[in-house]
Design a protein around this motif. Structure first.
Motif, PDB file in Angstrom:
ATOM      1  N   GLY A 191      -5.434 -15.921 -21.067  1.00  0.00           N
ATOM      2  CA  GLY A 191      -6.874 -15.687 -20.960  1.00  0.00           C
ATOM      3  C   GLY A 191      -7.597 -16.755 -20.169  1.00  0.00           C
ATOM      4  O   GLY A 191      -7.043 -17.803 -19.820  1.00  0.00           O
ATOM      5  N   ARG A 192      -8.874 -16.510 -19.927  1.00  0.00           N
ATOM      6  CA  ARG A 192      -9.687 -17.403 -19.121  1.00  0.00           C
ATOM      7  C   ARG A 192      -9.870 -18.767 -19.779  1.00  0.00           C
ATOM      8  O   ARG A 192     -10.111 -19.758 -19.097  1.00  0.00           O
ATOM      9  N   ASP A 193      -9.739 -18.844 -21.095  1.00  0.00           N
ATOM     10  CA  ASP A 193      -9.951 -20.124 -21.751  1.00  0.00           C
ATOM     11  C   ASP A 193      -8.879 -21.150 -21.377  1.00  0.00           C
ATOM     12  O   ASP A 193      -9.094 -22.349 -21.518  1.00  0.00           O
ATOM     13  N   SER A 194      -7.712 -20.691 -20.887  1.00  0.00           N
ATOM     14  CA  SER A 194      -6.693 -21.634 -20.415  1.00  0.00           C
ATOM     15  C   SER A 194      -7.207 -22.395 -19.191  1.00  0.00           C
ATOM     16  O   SER A 194      -6.967 -23.598 -19.058  1.00  0.00           O
ATOM     17  N   LEU A 195      -7.922 -21.704 -18.316  1.00  0.00           N
ATOM     18  CA  LEU A 195      -8.544 -22.377 -17.179  1.00  0.00           C
ATOM     19  C   LEU A 195      -9.631 -23.329 -17.658  1.00  0.00           C
ATOM     20  O   LEU A 195      -9.753 -24.458 -17.143  1.00  0.00           O
ATOM     21  N   SER A 196     -10.405 -22.924 -18.641  1.00  0.00           N
ATOM     22  CA  SER A 196     -11.481 -23.779 -19.158  1.00  0.00           C
ATOM     23  C   SER A 196     -10.929 -25.092 -19.700  1.00  0.00           C
ATOM     24  O   SER A 196     -11.499 -26.166 -19.475  1.00  0.00           O
ATOM     25  N   VAL A 197      -9.815 -25.018 -20.421  1.00  0.00           N
ATOM     26  CA  VAL A 197      -9.196 -26.229 -20.960  1.00  0.00           C
ATOM     27  C   VAL A 197      -8.810 -27.173 -19.832  1.00  0.00           C
ATOM     28  O   VAL A 197      -9.030 -28.391 -19.901  1.00  0.00           O
ATOM     29  N   ILE A 198      -8.238 -26.619 -18.778  1.00  0.00           N
ATOM     30  CA  ILE A 198      -7.810 -27.440 -17.637  1.00  0.00           C
ATOM     31  C   ILE A 198      -9.003 -28.054 -16.927  1.00  0.00           C
ATOM     32  O   ILE A 198      -9.010 -29.246 -16.589  1.00  0.00           O
ATOM     33  N   GLN A 199     -10.053 -27.261 -16.714  1.00  0.00           N
ATOM     34  CA  GLN A 199     -11.222 -27.779 -16.001  1.00  0.00           C
ATOM     35  C   GLN A 199     -12.031 -28.759 -16.844  1.00  0.00           C
ATOM     36  O   GLN A 199     -12.732 -29.605 -16.287  1.00  0.00           O
ATOM     37  N   GLN A 200     -11.947 -28.666 -18.157  1.00  0.00           N
ATOM     38  CA  GLN A 200     -12.602 -29.670 -18.996  1.00  0.00           C
ATOM     39  C   GLN A 200     -11.953 -31.034 -18.807  1.00  0.00           C
ATOM     40  O   GLN A 200     -12.625 -32.064 -18.802  1.00  0.00           O
ATOM     41  N   ALA A 201     -10.637 -31.029 -18.657  1.00  0.00           N
ATOM     42  CA  ALA A 201      -9.916 -32.288 -18.447  1.00  0.00           C
ATOM     43  C   ALA A 201      -9.957 -32.734 -16.998  1.00  0.00           C
ATOM     44  O   ALA A 201      -9.972 -33.939 -16.720  1.00  0.00           O
ATOM     45  N   ARG A 202      -9.965 -31.753 -16.076  1.00  0.00           N
ATOM     46  CA  ARG A 202      -9.990 -32.048 -14.638  1.00  0.00           C
ATOM     47  C   ARG A 202     -11.062 -31.180 -13.985  1.00  0.00           C
ATOM     48  O   ARG A 202     -10.768 -30.132 -13.407  1.00  0.00           O
ATOM     49  N   PRO A 203     -12.346 -31.606 -14.080  1.00  0.00           N
ATOM     50  CA  PRO A 203     -13.441 -30.777 -13.556  1.00  0.00           C
ATOM     51  C   PRO A 203     -13.327 -30.471 -12.066  1.00  0.00           C
ATOM     52  O   PRO A 203     -13.897 -29.483 -11.595  1.00  0.00           O
ATOM     53  N   GLN A 204     -12.598 -31.294 -11.336  1.00  0.00           N
ATOM     54  CA  GLN A 204     -12.468 -31.085  -9.890  1.00  0.00           C
ATOM     55  C   GLN A 204     -11.502 -29.957  -9.543  1.00  0.00           C
ATOM     56  O   GLN A 204     -11.363 -29.608  -8.361  1.00  0.00           O
ATOM     57  N   THR A 205     -10.835 -29.404 -10.532  1.00  0.00           N
ATOM     58  CA  THR A 205      -9.855 -28.354 -10.262  1.00  0.00           C
ATOM     59  C   THR A 205     -10.515 -27.133  -9.638  1.00  0.00           C
ATOM     60  O   THR A 205     -11.437 -26.552 -10.209  1.00  0.00           O
TER      61      THR A 205
END
Length: 246
Positions: A191-205
């Motif tokens: 789901g989309r929340d997997s991307l959210s977790v990554i972008q929370q840790a690496r906002p530049q993603t």
């Protein structure tokens, strides 16, 4: 221009047998190599990272692509900041046990016995539907079944169990290079929340959303390759040049 190397860490089957079209689509801009995992050894995420590490290039810049299951492996390797790694791509992947769209339960909530069920007993059409959706056809169903049958059931079960407990979010904070996430618009597994977790840790993603199922690289190889090339031209090449300036 010399082709940049791109190393691909495959999905849960670990064979790379379903990535031929994507490798072809990446040429000639990228010299793409899939690193296959052992088919008969039960290796967890840490062991897989150790398996891949000696195979990382040491002579020129390269990209590392983690497909689905292999995202945490790619993240762990990138966090070690190996020489010449120029960028990290995560495709329909996750840093923490994923949750399917619309489901209240993540993979972390799977009971352990569920990971022990033989994949060979799951109907091929069902696996293909989960992975490919409307892109599924008889050819893909046969290829997926043959690929899964080539890996020992205990190995597949061990990898599924590894997904339950994975959490590579801390390692994301150690990464200091361009990152791209390829998101499947019709993903039934991540789901989309997997991307959210990554972008929370690496906002530049960065993120590119593709009209594709979970098997992005199989269903739309040309579109995926084009997205990676554009990102590489805009983010990776400029970063590589700037880091080598006096």
């Amino acid at each position: 221009m010399t082709a940049m190397r791109c190393l691909v860490l495959p999905g849960m089957d670990g064979t790379g047998a379903l990535l031929d079209e994507f490798v072809a689509a990446m040429a000639p801009r990228f010299d793409t190599q899939v690193i296959a995992y052992p088919r008969d050894r039960r290796l967890g995420y840490a062991e897989l990272a150790e398996f891949v590490h000696p195979q990382l290039p040491t002579d020129r810049p390269y990209l590392l692509l983690g497909e689905s299951f292999s995202g945490p492996v790619a993240i762990a390797l990138a966090a070690q900041r190996p020489p010449h790694l120029a960028g990290l791509v995560l495709c329909a992947s996750f840093a923490r046990a994923p949750r399917p769209p619309g489901s209240p339960w993540s993979a972390a909530m799977l009971p352990r016995w569920a990971t022990k069920l033989p994949v060979s007993r799951v109907p091929g059409w069902l696996v293909a539907q989960m992975m490919l959706g409307r892109w599924s056809d008889a050819r893909w169903r046969a290829r997926i079944r043959a690929t899964l049958n080539a890996v020992q059931p205990a190995v597949l079960a061990h990898r599924l169990d590894a997904v339950r407990g994975v959490d590579a979010t801390a390692a994301l904070g150690e990464i200091d290079l361009p990152m791209l996430y390829l998101r499947a618009a019709h993903d039934r597994l991540v789901g989309r929340d997997s991307l959210s977790v990554i972008q929370q840790a690496r906002p530049q993603t960065g993120c590119v959303k593709l009209d594709a199922p979970h098997f992005v690289l199989q269903a739309v190889p040309a579109q995926a390759a084009s997205a990676i090339q554009q990102w590489c031209d805009e983010a990776v090449e400029s970063n590589t040049v700037s880091t080598h300036l006096p």
